[in-house]
Design an enzyme around this catalytic site. Structure first.
Site, PDB file in Angstrom:
ATOM      1  N   GLU A 137      34.296 -28.065 -41.093  1.00 14.92           N
ATOM      2  CA  GLU A 137      33.810 -26.888 -41.826  1.00 14.92           C
ATOM      3  C   GLU A 137      34.259 -26.901 -43.283  1.00 14.92           C
ATOM      4  O   GLU A 137      34.727 -25.903 -43.831  1.00 14.92           O
ATOM      5  CB  GLU A 137      34.258 -25.603 -41.119  1.00 14.92           C
ATOM      6  CG  GLU A 137      33.715 -25.505 -39.701  1.00 14.92           C
ATOM      7  CD  GLU A 137      34.043 -24.206 -38.972  1.00 14.92           C
ATOM      8  OE1 GLU A 137      35.085 -23.608 -39.264  1.00 14.92           O
ATOM      9  OE2 GLU A 137      33.247 -23.811 -38.105  1.00 14.92           O
ATOM     10  N   ASP A 187      32.649 -23.100 -29.625  1.00 13.50           N
ATOM     11  CA  ASP A 187      33.528 -22.279 -30.473  1.00 13.50           C
ATOM     12  C   ASP A 187      33.899 -20.956 -29.820  1.00 13.50           C
ATOM     13  O   ASP A 187      33.458 -19.906 -30.295  1.00 13.50           O
ATOM     14  CB  ASP A 187      32.842 -22.030 -31.828  1.00 13.50           C
ATOM     15  CG  ASP A 187      33.812 -21.510 -32.869  1.00 13.50           C
ATOM     16  OD1 ASP A 187      35.018 -21.493 -32.596  1.00 13.50           O
ATOM     17  OD2 ASP A 187      33.353 -21.128 -33.961  1.00 13.50           O
ATOM     18  N   GLU A 224      37.441 -12.955 -31.813  1.00 14.48           N
ATOM     19  CA  GLU A 224      36.335 -13.163 -32.745  1.00 14.48           C
ATOM     20  C   GLU A 224      34.977 -12.911 -32.096  1.00 14.48           C
ATOM     21  O   GLU A 224      34.144 -12.202 -32.643  1.00 14.48           O
ATOM     22  CB  GLU A 224      36.412 -14.594 -33.302  1.00 14.48           C
ATOM     23  CG  GLU A 224      35.253 -14.929 -34.216  1.00 14.48           C
ATOM     24  CD  GLU A 224      35.355 -16.327 -34.808  1.00 14.48           C
ATOM     25  OE1 GLU A 224      36.361 -17.011 -34.565  1.00 14.48           O
ATOM     26  OE2 GLU A 224      34.418 -16.721 -35.522  1.00 14.48           O
TER      27      GLU A 224
HETATM   28  C1  GCU Z   1      35.409 -20.654 -36.037  1.00 14.10           C
HETATM   29  C2  GCU Z   1      35.749 -19.461 -36.873  1.00 14.10           C
HETATM   30  C3  GCU Z   1      36.347 -19.841 -38.191  1.00 14.10           C
HETATM   31  C4  GCU Z   1      37.495 -20.823 -37.984  1.00 14.10           C
HETATM   32  C5  GCU Z   1      37.063 -21.979 -37.102  1.00 14.10           C
HETATM   33  C6  GCU Z   1      38.186 -22.909 -36.717  1.00 14.10           C
HETATM   34  O1  GCU Z   1      34.345 -21.351 -36.602  1.00 14.10           O
HETATM   35  O2  GCU Z   1      34.593 -18.682 -37.092  1.00 14.10           O
HETATM   36  O3  GCU Z   1      36.772 -18.681 -38.841  1.00 14.10           O
HETATM   37  O4  GCU Z   1      37.943 -21.292 -39.191  1.00 14.10           O
HETATM   38  O5  GCU Z   1      36.523 -21.493 -35.929  1.00 14.10           O
HETATM   39  O6  GCU Z   1      38.555 -22.907 -35.546  1.00 14.10           O
HETATM   40  O7  GCU Z   1      38.695 -23.643 -37.538  1.00 14.10           O
END
Ligand code: GCU
Length: 686
Positions: free
Chosen positions: A297, A376, A404
């Site tokens: 990400e 996730d 979340e």
């Molecule tokens: C999910 C989450 C993010 C987090 C990511 C992770 O995508 O929405 O906020 O950073 O998990 O586990 O790194």
């Protein structure tokens, strides 16, 4: 060498910390209310052994004695055979092996005897006695050995040092601000941190990572010029046996060190990490290690240099090895910029495709931290196929206590049944090991705690934090037994006017709350029908045309993702037998995961006997009805729970019910409009 019992806190030597230190905080007592320590009242207790954690044990007992009567004697050494004048002996054995967390508990000659060979074991033994309550002082029995199944039981705080413009102070945090940081600075509220460590130790957690895995600039500096802030936190957690870890950016040599590269195979990069790590240990001698989110990400990682994730993890493992530290390297690596038109790229496959070929290539002090499901932290996912496929790698299983996708601590959603299902799953089939045995690198949870007076925003979400530690200690524990344990400690029902009604009410609103949540949200394992960005509330197509790779593919005929080998993405083939076969066919796939693995017509008949479309309608109506019933049950507990806590939960139930109705109506309307199939029971769908 022991003394005769004397007054509270008045043992021989060395003295424990000031008695008040375990009580000096405004925050909720959670599962350690003073009342839970009444069991130590009127007892004569011997605490023997030396060391800072023995001081902590002594301080705890002394505080209980001060409140409830009883005496505590402190001795430098003393074994279980010493001192017939005591009701409870908490003894560190002479052959103390540091770091050992186990203890034995015996009842002999009318005394309760806890012996441990390590200081942390003694602390766990004390909290075990508190958990048992009066039963700890009943009858006689031979020594029982207690030791944690998983050596690391860790919380990852996704706390930002500086407030992030989108994510705020705590990423996915629903419990107020951070316990550690505020507006770019260390909060310095170390008494609160110490109280947090105490709660964590009492449920079995022994490690905390203090900053977000998404390492922005302010967090990056914790590794170097701001390591003093981390050391202060470590000092506050240490008396409760909690080791401190830090999330670091893979690009640190560039961002902090001024190098032109972070290539893990470059000597200058290795030297930089060695030097930085040496300085970390100079500040925090028992530092636990690094947590890394790399090539994930948008975070930097070894791919930029054409290197593997084993190269990346081993770089940090080598820097940590001289000091006994560990790198937790996250396996959450996938393409978050994919094209929704491309049906061959499947996010669920990514972790396995990236990491399984690297099995055996990681150092011993590198732990691969794998999310429990392949996508996730959805309400329902299959167990990640990575777990069980890397026998030569130390894996940690990552779960998400912060809610979340499970109601953001505005909804009641007790997650231990889900986690327990994961930990009991046997990736290799009926005779093979369970996930809880395969997680040799430990259990890690994204923390749900913050600076909220109740720690977790929703007071009932404390049950999730508690369960993390207890399941890490004993992954095959019965989640309902853990719930009861949490209820007994937190609410100490016997102290109130109607203990049975209180117990029954709490059990009723919590025990099936995960399944209730599942019913009114995303059906049959399909996941992700949440509002983009913040992930709260329904949006059936929220991620349907997005680059994040999470789709349901609903059309007028059917719904679900074909992940079979025969006609789909092939994801089902990442499992070992028998699961690869079970998941491959819609006929054998469990109902609750059907749409995760298969695209089926709305008329497909589930094992339960209903069609998919009717199941969608039915479960949404049932889910809302269950929330309404839980709200009533909670209302009936007024007067049995303290008013402020009762009001906080009652208020959240209003929001949960509103939101559940919204889920029901949006999901049902969407699928009625797509499919044209009416509800068999003629209920109102909009
Ligand atoms: C999910 C989450 C993010 C987090 C990511 C992770 O995508 O929405 O906020 O950073 O998990 O586990 O790194």
């Amino acid at each position: 060498m022991t003394d005769a019992p004397r007054g509270p806190g008045s043992g021989s030597e060395p003295p424990g910390p000031p008695v008040v230190s375990v009580l000096r905080t405004e925050a909720d007592h959670a599962w350690l209310p003073p009342e839970a320590f009444r069991v130590l009242g009127s007892r004569r207790v011997l605490v023997s052994g030396t060391g800072p954690l023995v001081d902590t044990v002594h301080g705890e007992v002394a505080a209980a004695c001060e409140r409830f009567g009883g005496t505590v004697t402190r001795a430098r050494e003393g074994t279980a055979s010493a001192g017939s004048a005591y009701d409870l002996l908490l003894c560190l054995e002479e052959a103390a092996e540091r770091g050992d967390e186990g203890f034995t508990l015996a009842r002999e000659r009318g005394r309760t005897v806890v012996t441990a060979t390590g200081q942390r074991g003694l602390l766990h033994g004390l909290f075990h006695v508190v958990r048992l309550g009066a039963a700890a002082f009943d009858g006689e029995h031979a020594p029982e050995a207690h030791r944690p199944a998983l050596a690391t039981r860790m919380l990852d705080h996704w706390d930002n040092v500086a407030v992030h413009p989108v994510m705020g102070q705590v990423e996915r945090g629903y419990a107020g601000g951070s316990l550690f940081w505020r507006d770019g600075r260390a909060r310095g509220d170390l008494e609160r941190v110490r109280a947090y460590g105490r709660l964590l130790a009492a449920c079995g957690i022994n490690a905390v990572s203090v900053n977000n895995v998404n390492v922005h600039e302010a967090e990056a500096h914790l590794l170097t010029d701001r390591i003093g802030d981390v050391a202060d936190i470590a000092d506050a957690l240490r008396p409760y046996g909690i080791r401190t870890h830090l999330s670091v950016t893979f690009a640190a040599p560039v961002v902090l060190g001024g190098l032109t590269t972070a290539d893990p195979l470059q000597e200058e990069v290795r030297a930089w990490w060695a030097g930085a790590t040496e300085r970390v240990y100079a500040a925090i001698p028992d530092f636990g290690g690094y947590v890394v989110k790399a090539d994930s990400e948008g975070q930097p990682g070894p791919f930029a240099y054409g290197r593997s994730h084993a190269d990346g993890a081993n770089l940090l493992a080598d820097a940590l090895a001289p000091y006994g530290g560990t790198v937790h390297w996250r396996a959450f690596v996938y393409d978050h910029r994919q094209d929704w038109r491309d049906r061959t790229t499947d996010r669920a496959r990514a972790a396995y495709d990236h990491f399984v070929p690297l099995d055996g290539a990681f150092r011993d002090n590198a732990v691969l931290q794998v999310k429990h499901g392949p996508v996730d932290f959805q309400t329902r996912e299959p167990v990640s196929p990575v777990i069980g496929a890397m026998p030569r790698t130390r894996l940690a299983v990552e779960i998400q206590a912060t809610q979340e996708y499970t109601g953001q601590q505005r909804h009641v959603c007790a997650l231990a049944p889900m986690w327990s299902q994961v930990l009991r799953f046997r990736p290799g089939g009926a005779a093979a090991a369970r996930v809880g045995e395969l997680a040799r690198g430990g259990l890690v949870a994204v923390s749900n705690a913050g600076d909220d007076p109740y720690w977790t925003g929703h007071p009932l979400a404390q049950a999730n934090l508690y369960a993390v530690g207890r399941l890490g200690w004993q992954p095959d524990a019965d989640p309902l037994a853990l719930l009861d344990e949490w209820i007994e400690l937190t609410f100490t029902p016997e102290a109130g006017p109607d203990p049975e009604r209180l117990r029954a009410g709490l059990r009723a609103v919590l025990r099936d709350s995960w399944r209730t949540y599942e019913k009114y949200t995303a059906p049959l394992g399909v996941g992700f029908m949440v509002q983009p960005g913040h992930h709260y509330g329904p949006s059936v197509d929220g991620y349907e045309y997005s680059p994040w790779g999470t789709y349901h593919f609903a059309d007028r005929n059917g719904i679900g993702v074909d992940r079979s080998r025969a006609t789909g993405t092939g994801y089902a083939g990442q499992y070992a037998a028998p699961w690869a076969e079970v998941y491959e066919s819609a006929g054998t796939c469990p109902d609750e995961l059907l749409l995760f693995f298969h695209h089926v017509p709305y008329g497909h008949v589930l094992h339960s006997g209903t069609t998919v479309i009717q199941h969608i309608y039915d479960t949404r109506f049932e889910g809302v009805a269950e929330v309404a019933a839980a709200r009533e049950t909670w209302a009936s507990l007024a007067g049995l729970v303290d008013d402020a806590r009762h009001a906080r939960v009652a208020e959240r139930y209003e929001e949960q019910l509103r939101c559940a109705r919204e889920w029901r109506d949006q999901v049902n309307s969407y699928f009625l409009r797509k499919s044209g199939v009416p509800d068999a029971h003629g209920r109102r769908i909009h």
